[in-house]
Design a protein around this motif. Sequence first.
Motif, PDB file in Angstrom:
ATOM      1  N   GLY A  24       0.831  -1.216   0.000  1.00  0.00           N
ATOM      2  CA  GLY A  24       0.000   0.000   0.000  1.00  0.00           C
ATOM      3  C   GLY A  24       0.861   1.260   0.000  1.00  0.00           C
ATOM      4  O   GLY A  24       0.546   2.243  -0.692  1.00  0.00           O
ATOM      5  N   ILE A  25       1.952   1.216   0.760  1.00  0.00           N
ATOM      6  CA  ILE A  25       2.854   2.381   0.809  1.00  0.00           C
ATOM      7  C   ILE A  25       3.501   2.576  -0.565  1.00  0.00           C
ATOM      8  O   ILE A  25       3.602   3.690  -1.072  1.00  0.00           O
ATOM      9  CB  ILE A  25       3.910   2.189   1.930  1.00  0.00           C
ATOM     10  CG1 ILE A  25       3.218   2.186   3.307  1.00  0.00           C
ATOM     11  CG2 ILE A  25       4.984   3.276   1.866  1.00  0.00           C
ATOM     12  CD1 ILE A  25       4.090   1.725   4.461  1.00  0.00           C
ATOM     13  N   ALA A  26       3.911   1.463  -1.187  1.00  0.00           N
ATOM     14  CA  ALA A  26       4.510   1.561  -2.530  1.00  0.00           C
ATOM     15  C   ALA A  26       3.500   2.168  -3.500  1.00  0.00           C
ATOM     16  O   ALA A  26       3.841   3.011  -4.334  1.00  0.00           O
ATOM     17  CB  ALA A  26       4.953   0.174  -3.005  1.00  0.00           C
ATOM     18  N   GLN A  27       2.251   1.758  -3.369  1.00  0.00           N
ATOM     19  CA  GLN A  27       1.218   2.266  -4.274  1.00  0.00           C
ATOM     20  C   GLN A  27       1.021   3.780  -4.125  1.00  0.00           C
ATOM     21  O   GLN A  27       1.025   4.514  -5.115  1.00  0.00           O
ATOM     22  CB  GLN A  27      -0.106   1.544  -3.995  1.00  0.00           C
ATOM     23  CG  GLN A  27      -1.235   2.039  -4.877  1.00  0.00           C
ATOM     24  CD  GLN A  27      -2.552   1.315  -4.606  1.00  0.00           C
ATOM     25  OE1 GLN A  27      -2.546   0.131  -4.272  1.00  0.00           O
ATOM     26  NE2 GLN A  27      -3.643   2.008  -4.736  1.00  0.00           N
ATOM     27  N   VAL A  28       0.872   4.270  -2.860  1.00  0.00           N
ATOM     28  CA  VAL A  28       0.645   5.712  -2.712  1.00  0.00           C
ATOM     29  C   VAL A  28       1.899   6.492  -3.093  1.00  0.00           C
ATOM     30  O   VAL A  28       1.818   7.633  -3.551  1.00  0.00           O
ATOM     31  CB  VAL A  28       0.117   6.108  -1.296  1.00  0.00           C
ATOM     32  CG1 VAL A  28      -1.270   5.539  -1.066  1.00  0.00           C
ATOM     33  CG2 VAL A  28       1.063   5.698  -0.183  1.00  0.00           C
ATOM     34  N   ALA A  29       3.070   5.863  -2.943  1.00  0.00           N
ATOM     35  CA  ALA A  29       4.321   6.556  -3.310  1.00  0.00           C
ATOM     36  C   ALA A  29       4.444   6.716  -4.832  1.00  0.00           C
ATOM     37  O   ALA A  29       4.820   7.782  -5.304  1.00  0.00           O
ATOM     38  CB  ALA A  29       5.529   5.813  -2.738  1.00  0.00           C
ATOM     39  N   VAL A  30       4.105   5.682  -5.587  1.00  0.00           N
ATOM     40  CA  VAL A  30       4.192   5.856  -7.059  1.00  0.00           C
ATOM     41  C   VAL A  30       3.126   6.826  -7.557  1.00  0.00           C
ATOM     42  O   VAL A  30       3.378   7.603  -8.471  1.00  0.00           O
ATOM     43  CB  VAL A  30       4.110   4.536  -7.889  1.00  0.00           C
ATOM     44  CG1 VAL A  30       5.448   3.868  -7.992  1.00  0.00           C
ATOM     45  CG2 VAL A  30       3.034   3.615  -7.431  1.00  0.00           C
ATOM     46  N   LEU A  31       1.951   6.786  -6.915  1.00  0.00           N
ATOM     47  CA  LEU A  31       0.907   7.728  -7.341  1.00  0.00           C
ATOM     48  C   LEU A  31       1.301   9.169  -7.007  1.00  0.00           C
ATOM     49  O   LEU A  31       0.829  10.115  -7.641  1.00  0.00           O
ATOM     50  CB  LEU A  31      -0.444   7.373  -6.710  1.00  0.00           C
ATOM     51  CG  LEU A  31      -1.151   6.156  -7.329  1.00  0.00           C
ATOM     52  CD1 LEU A  31      -2.431   5.840  -6.570  1.00  0.00           C
ATOM     53  CD2 LEU A  31      -1.463   6.368  -8.815  1.00  0.00           C
ATOM     54  N   ALA A  32       2.188   9.319  -6.010  1.00  0.00           N
ATOM     55  CA  ALA A  32       2.693  10.667  -5.674  1.00  0.00           C
ATOM     56  C   ALA A  32       3.735  11.123  -6.694  1.00  0.00           C
ATOM     57  O   ALA A  32       4.211  12.259  -6.629  1.00  0.00           O
ATOM     58  CB  ALA A  32       3.287  10.660  -4.267  1.00  0.00           C
ATOM     59  N   GLY A  33       4.114  10.223  -7.594  1.00  0.00           N
ATOM     60  CA  GLY A  33       5.067  10.611  -8.642  1.00  0.00           C
ATOM     61  C   GLY A  33       6.493  10.153  -8.375  1.00  0.00           C
ATOM     62  O   GLY A  33       7.406  10.523  -9.104  1.00  0.00           O
ATOM     63  N   TYR A  34       6.693   9.369  -7.305  1.00  0.00           N
ATOM     64  CA  TYR A  34       8.047   8.908  -6.992  1.00  0.00           C
ATOM     65  C   TYR A  34       8.380   7.619  -7.746  1.00  0.00           C
ATOM     66  O   TYR A  34       7.487   6.841  -8.081  1.00  0.00           O
ATOM     67  CB  TYR A  34       8.190   8.634  -5.484  1.00  0.00           C
ATOM     68  CG  TYR A  34       7.824   9.814  -4.613  1.00  0.00           C
ATOM     69  CD1 TYR A  34       8.203  11.109  -4.972  1.00  0.00           C
ATOM     70  CD2 TYR A  34       7.096   9.645  -3.431  1.00  0.00           C
ATOM     71  CE1 TYR A  34       7.869  12.193  -4.176  1.00  0.00           C
ATOM     72  CE2 TYR A  34       6.761  10.727  -2.633  1.00  0.00           C
ATOM     73  CZ  TYR A  34       7.144  12.001  -3.012  1.00  0.00           C
ATOM     74  OH  TYR A  34       6.817  13.068  -2.229  1.00  0.00           O
ATOM     75  N   GLN A  35       9.675   7.387  -7.941  1.00  0.00           N
ATOM     76  CA  GLN A  35      10.150   6.084  -8.398  1.00  0.00           C
ATOM     77  C   GLN A  35      10.242   5.222  -7.144  1.00  0.00           C
ATOM     78  O   GLN A  35      10.741   5.688  -6.116  1.00  0.00           O
ATOM     79  CB  GLN A  35      11.562   6.206  -9.003  1.00  0.00           C
ATOM     80  CG  GLN A  35      11.625   7.024 -10.271  1.00  0.00           C
ATOM     81  CD  GLN A  35      10.973   6.296 -11.431  1.00  0.00           C
ATOM     82  OE1 GLN A  35      11.151   5.111 -11.619  1.00  0.00           O
ATOM     83  NE2 GLN A  35      10.195   7.042 -12.202  1.00  0.00           N
ATOM     84  N   VAL A  36       9.781   3.990  -7.195  1.00  0.00           N
ATOM     85  CA  VAL A  36       9.770   3.158  -5.988  1.00  0.00           C
ATOM     86  C   VAL A  36      10.508   1.847  -6.220  1.00  0.00           C
ATOM     87  O   VAL A  36      10.296   1.183  -7.239  1.00  0.00           O
ATOM     88  CB  VAL A  36       8.314   2.877  -5.539  1.00  0.00           C
ATOM     89  CG1 VAL A  36       8.280   1.833  -4.430  1.00  0.00           C
ATOM     90  CG2 VAL A  36       7.648   4.151  -5.069  1.00  0.00           C
TER      91      VAL A  36
END
Length: 293
Positions: A24-36
């Motif tokens: 879930g954290i990875a998901q919100v991080a990529v949606l924030a525009g970050y590379q994960v």
Amino acid sequence: MSTRGENATIDRVGVIGAGAMGHGIAQVAVLAGYQVTLFDVNEAALRGGLERIQANLDKGVELGKVEPEERDRALAAISITTTLSDAGKDASLVIEAAPEDLDLKREIFGKLDAASPPHAVLATNTSSLSVTRIAEATKDPGRVLGMHFFNPVHIMKLLELVRTEHTTESTIATARAAGAAMGKTCILVMDSPGFASSRLGLILGMEAVRMLDEGVASAEDIDIAMELGYGHPMGPFRLADLVGLDVRLAVAEYLYRETGSERFKPSETIKRLVSEGKLGKKTGEGFYKWNNE
Ligand SMILES: NC(=O)c1ccc[n+]([C@@H]2O[C@H](COP(=O)([O-])OP(=O)(O)OC[C@H]3O[C@@H](n4cnc5c(N)ncnc54)[C@H](O)[C@@H]3O)[C@@H](O)[C@H]2O)c1
């Protein structure tokens, strides 16, 4: 190039653990525009985490909440690895969501300290452990804090930032910026047993069970009291069933041990339900019977 500080720019985020919280954290991080870069010791967990992200994003597209291009871009921005140093490499922020075990988390933070750039912020998603003890496994505890997300991460808006006496202001600023970009509302809490959310939530939950034991009212009626009387989205018994009574019991025992306060003392009722395998929704029965089909 990222820097730690008021104008922190975050580009690459490492996520440690691909379970219920990590994916879930990875998901919100990529949606924030970050590379994960998502790390797990278990390949099947990594694949499972990625599948869950894909399914959540597909659902988002179906509901019109996520654009198809946004989904495709988000999926392309995630890479997975079973090598811890890959998740630290070039990261501006690393968020750890490995199992709730202090020795394990200290070991991971010791390794991340060496594997990440010195400016990177290192965060733990622990729900109860001492962030200070975890931070002290690194050479620079100033860059460590708690980022306590709630389950399911892509739905729950709260992000509890937990600072220790070592945590620097710039570390907090970076975490706040990341939290805001992920669509979360941040609160700031000093490292103390149960932080703010678990401590207060547990008091309500434990008192509700004591009221049930004393025959004050039924579980249903106590839940309705909090839902209609106080506007809680769900009462303490339904919530305990969703969280899992085993998880609730473990947190209560931990807080009782750490604080010595009778307020957190787990009741015999919750211990009995756990020993009977009635853990709540996940096993089909807790305070309520659940139809899990
Ligand atoms: N589940 C919740 O509701 C919730 C809410 C807030 C915080 N948390 C916290 O988040 C953390 C993770 O909880 P979860 O529910 O996602 O657990 P989980 O069991 O669903 O996932 C943990 C993942 O960590 C992996 N793992 C095991 N050893 C590892 C290691 N050495 N390095 C990296 N990964 C490893 C496992 O393979 C698994 O995929 C815990 O600290 C927990 O207290 C959980």
